[in-house]
Design a protein around this motif. Structure first.
Motif, PDB file in Angstrom:
ATOM      1  N   VAL A 278      18.330  10.732  13.976  1.00  0.00           N
ATOM      2  CA  VAL A 278      18.727  10.032  12.758  1.00  0.00           C
ATOM      3  C   VAL A 278      17.477   9.717  11.948  1.00  0.00           C
ATOM      4  CG1 VAL A 278      19.987   8.089  11.777  1.00  0.00           C
ATOM      5  CG2 VAL A 278      20.675   9.022  13.993  1.00  0.00           C
ATOM      6  N   TYR A 279      17.483  10.138  10.707  1.00  0.00           N
ATOM      7  CA  TYR A 279      16.339   9.927   9.823  1.00  0.00           C
ATOM      8  C   TYR A 279      16.663   8.817   8.822  1.00  0.00           C
ATOM      9  CZ  TYR A 279      14.485  14.192  11.802  1.00  0.00           C
ATOM     10  OH  TYR A 279      14.009  15.133  12.683  1.00  0.00           O
ATOM     11  N   TYR A 280      15.676   7.967   8.606  1.00  0.00           N
ATOM     12  CA  TYR A 280      15.844   6.800   7.753  1.00  0.00           C
ATOM     13  C   TYR A 280      14.730   6.746   6.705  1.00  0.00           C
ATOM     14  CZ  TYR A 280      18.403   5.089  11.916  1.00  0.00           C
ATOM     15  OH  TYR A 280      19.243   4.949  12.996  1.00  0.00           O
ATOM     16  N   GLN A 281      14.970   5.942   5.679  1.00  0.00           N
ATOM     17  CA  GLN A 281      13.876   5.469   4.849  1.00  0.00           C
ATOM     18  C   GLN A 281      13.805   3.952   5.021  1.00  0.00           C
ATOM     19  OE1 GLN A 281      14.210   5.854   0.561  1.00  0.00           O
ATOM     20  NE2 GLN A 281      16.431   6.066   0.618  1.00  0.00           N
ATOM     21  N   LEU A 282      12.599   3.465   5.143  1.00  0.00           N
ATOM     22  CA  LEU A 282      12.352   2.045   5.357  1.00  0.00           C
ATOM     23  C   LEU A 282      11.524   1.493   4.206  1.00  0.00           C
ATOM     24  CD1 LEU A 282      11.149   2.227   9.100  1.00  0.00           C
ATOM     25  CD2 LEU A 282      13.494   1.950   8.291  1.00  0.00           C
ATOM     26  N   TRP A 283      11.781   0.241   3.851  1.00  0.00           N
ATOM     27  CA  TRP A 283      10.971  -0.413   2.816  1.00  0.00           C
ATOM     28  C   TRP A 283      10.951  -1.918   3.071  1.00  0.00           C
ATOM     29  CZ3 TRP A 283      15.819   1.559   2.202  1.00  0.00           C
ATOM     30  CH2 TRP A 283      16.819   0.715   1.698  1.00  0.00           C
ATOM     31  N   HIS A 284      10.032  -2.589   2.395  1.00  0.00           N
ATOM     32  CA  HIS A 284       9.799  -4.013   2.616  1.00  0.00           C
ATOM     33  C   HIS A 284      10.583  -4.843   1.606  1.00  0.00           C
ATOM     34  CE1 HIS A 284       7.523  -7.821   3.054  1.00  0.00           C
ATOM     35  NE2 HIS A 284       7.311  -7.385   4.274  1.00  0.00           N
ATOM     36  N   ALA A 285      10.828  -6.088   1.957  1.00  0.00           N
ATOM     37  CA  ALA A 285      11.546  -6.995   1.059  1.00  0.00           C
ATOM     38  C   ALA A 285      10.814  -7.171  -0.270  1.00  0.00           C
ATOM     39  CB  ALA A 285      11.736  -8.358   1.733  1.00  0.00           C
TER      40      ALA A 285
ATOM     41  N   GLU B   6       0.819  -1.212   0.000  1.00  0.00           N
ATOM     42  CA  GLU B   6       0.000   0.000   0.000  1.00  0.00           C
ATOM     43  C   GLU B   6       0.854   1.264   0.000  1.00  0.00           C
ATOM     44  OE1 GLU B   6      -2.697  -0.216   3.258  1.00  0.00           O
ATOM     45  OE2 GLU B   6      -3.515  -2.159   2.672  1.00  0.00           O
ATOM     46  N   ILE B   7       2.071   1.175   0.517  1.00  0.00           N
ATOM     47  CA  ILE B   7       3.026   2.275   0.444  1.00  0.00           C
ATOM     48  C   ILE B   7       4.369   1.701   0.000  1.00  0.00           C
ATOM     49  CG2 ILE B   7       1.959   3.853   2.084  1.00  0.00           C
ATOM     50  CD1 ILE B   7       3.676   2.770   4.267  1.00  0.00           C
ATOM     51  N   ASP B   8       5.188   2.556  -0.615  1.00  0.00           N
ATOM     52  CA  ASP B   8       6.469   2.104  -1.161  1.00  0.00           C
ATOM     53  C   ASP B   8       7.625   2.327  -0.201  1.00  0.00           C
ATOM     54  OD1 ASP B   8       5.529   1.395  -3.864  1.00  0.00           O
ATOM     55  OD2 ASP B   8       5.099   3.538  -4.022  1.00  0.00           O
ATOM     56  N   VAL B   9       7.576   3.420   0.538  1.00  0.00           N
ATOM     57  CA  VAL B   9       8.675   3.736   1.440  1.00  0.00           C
ATOM     58  C   VAL B   9       8.137   4.582   2.591  1.00  0.00           C
ATOM     59  CG1 VAL B   9       9.352   5.865   0.245  1.00  0.00           C
ATOM     60  CG2 VAL B   9      11.077   4.574   1.489  1.00  0.00           C
ATOM     61  N   VAL B  10       8.770   4.448   3.753  1.00  0.00           N
ATOM     62  CA  VAL B  10       8.431   5.234   4.948  1.00  0.00           C
ATOM     63  C   VAL B  10       9.663   6.046   5.326  1.00  0.00           C
ATOM     64  CG1 VAL B  10       7.796   5.153   7.377  1.00  0.00           C
ATOM     65  CG2 VAL B  10       6.763   3.550   5.779  1.00  0.00           C
ATOM     66  N   ILE B  11       9.451   7.324   5.610  1.00  0.00           N
ATOM     67  CA  ILE B  11      10.561   8.210   5.961  1.00  0.00           C
ATOM     68  C   ILE B  11      10.281   8.814   7.330  1.00  0.00           C
ATOM     69  CG2 ILE B  11      11.886  10.249   5.302  1.00  0.00           C
ATOM     70  CD1 ILE B  11      10.857   9.751   2.410  1.00  0.00           C
TER      71      ILE B  11
END
Length: 310
Positions: A278-285, A151-156
């Motif tokens: 610290v800021y990240y981008q997260l995504w799923h496998a 439903e989403i591609d990346v989380v920041i």
């Protein structure tokens, strides 16, 4: 069940032999084009004739000619091969100039206020036909499930301990500072840890009941607590509230600097030594290898790099 039985006997290699034999109108030329031995092509043609119930290719004088059935198979076989090629090339390649894919990005509003506008600008410049949805990280946002479901591609965002089980890339670090009105006493006299703790603080509304924000979670780990007298769910409105009061906002320097450029505000060092945000981008496998999402993550990374390069 007869159609299913026929389908089970057809593979993509057989379709390629069919199309090549029909277009070359020669078993020997088809063998050269396919890089196969001629007996293997002949054997494949026998299978195809059996499946079709038709000779497909017949001799006409010194040449071979497709039958009516064979002629009707030329275009469908080409379409099948083209679709099969696209099936995997689309997964490996992404052309932002022509794509119409929708990108969905979940991000917190305590990022540098220039980050998402710059990201939108970069994405529309490079992928002008791709719709972009920016979604909030709120109490209702179950982003781990949304990533897993596509439903989403990346989380920041920023987390003291990023969630496990997701791919992660660090974007940038930011110093923790305090934002106050120029009329705040600490601007004139400074402050120590106790004075800072006892000041009247404003903080974002917790993501869920009982939750601690990044600042208060770290304070709790130090055995400290501050006096939070106001909370606001709209992080970007807090600087305006600070400008017209004696409230203290503690956040990242980048966020505070953007607002101090247009409001009457002062930035003070925080007497408590916090580690950097610290800021990240997260995504799923599931999206890790996709060409489109790899492009998106690269754009996010490049935009994040511009924040320090003013």
């Amino acid at each position: 069940m007869r159609d299913q039985t026929l389908f089970d006997k057809i593979d993509l290699h057989l379709i390629r032999v069919l199309h090549t034999v029909l277009t070359e109108r020669s078993v020997s030329r088809a063998a050269l084009r396919l890089g196969m031995h001629q007996p293997a092509v002949s054997a494949a043609l026998r299978r195809l004739r059996e499946l079709a119930g038709d000779p497909l290719l017949v001799r006409s004088g010194a040449q071979m000619q497709p039958t009516d059935v064979g002629l009707r198979m030329v275009q469908p076989s080409a379409d099948i091969l083209r679709a099969a090629e696209g099936l995997f090339s689309d997964a490996r390649q992404f052309d932002p100039r022509t794509s119409t894919r929708t990108f969905r990005i979940a991000a917190s509003d305590y990022l540098d206020p220039q980050f998402l506008p710059r990201l939108m600008s970069a994405m529309k410049a490079q992928a002008p036909h791709c719709p972009v949805d920016f979604l909030p990280l709120s109490a209702e946002a179950h982003y781990e499930g949304q990533l897993a479901d596509g439903e989403i591609d990346v989380v920041i965002g920023n987390w003291p301990q990023p969630p496990e089980g997701l791919h992660m890339a660090k974007l940038f670090e930011d110093e923790v500072v305090c934002l106050v009105s120029p009329k705040h006493p600490a601007v004139r006299r400074g402050w120590d840890v106790q004075q800072w703790l006892q000041a009247e603080h404003i903080a974002p509304t917790p993501a869920y009941p009982g939750a601690l924000g990044v600042i208060d979670e770290q304070l709790a780990g130090m055995g400290l607590s501050r006096q939070v007298v106001a909370r606001c769910a709209h992080f970007s409105l807090i600087p305006d509230m600070v400008a017209s009061s004696l409230l203290v906002m503690t956040s990242g320097r980048l966020f505070c600097e953007r607002f101090s450029e247009r409001l009457s505000l002062a930035i003070l060092p925080c007497p408590v030594e916090f580690p950097p945000l610290v800021y990240y981008q997260l995504w799923h496998a599931r999206s890790h290898a996709g060409a489109a999402t790899r492009w998106l993550r690269e754009v996010v990374r490049n935009v994040a790099l511009t924040l320090r390069n003013q």
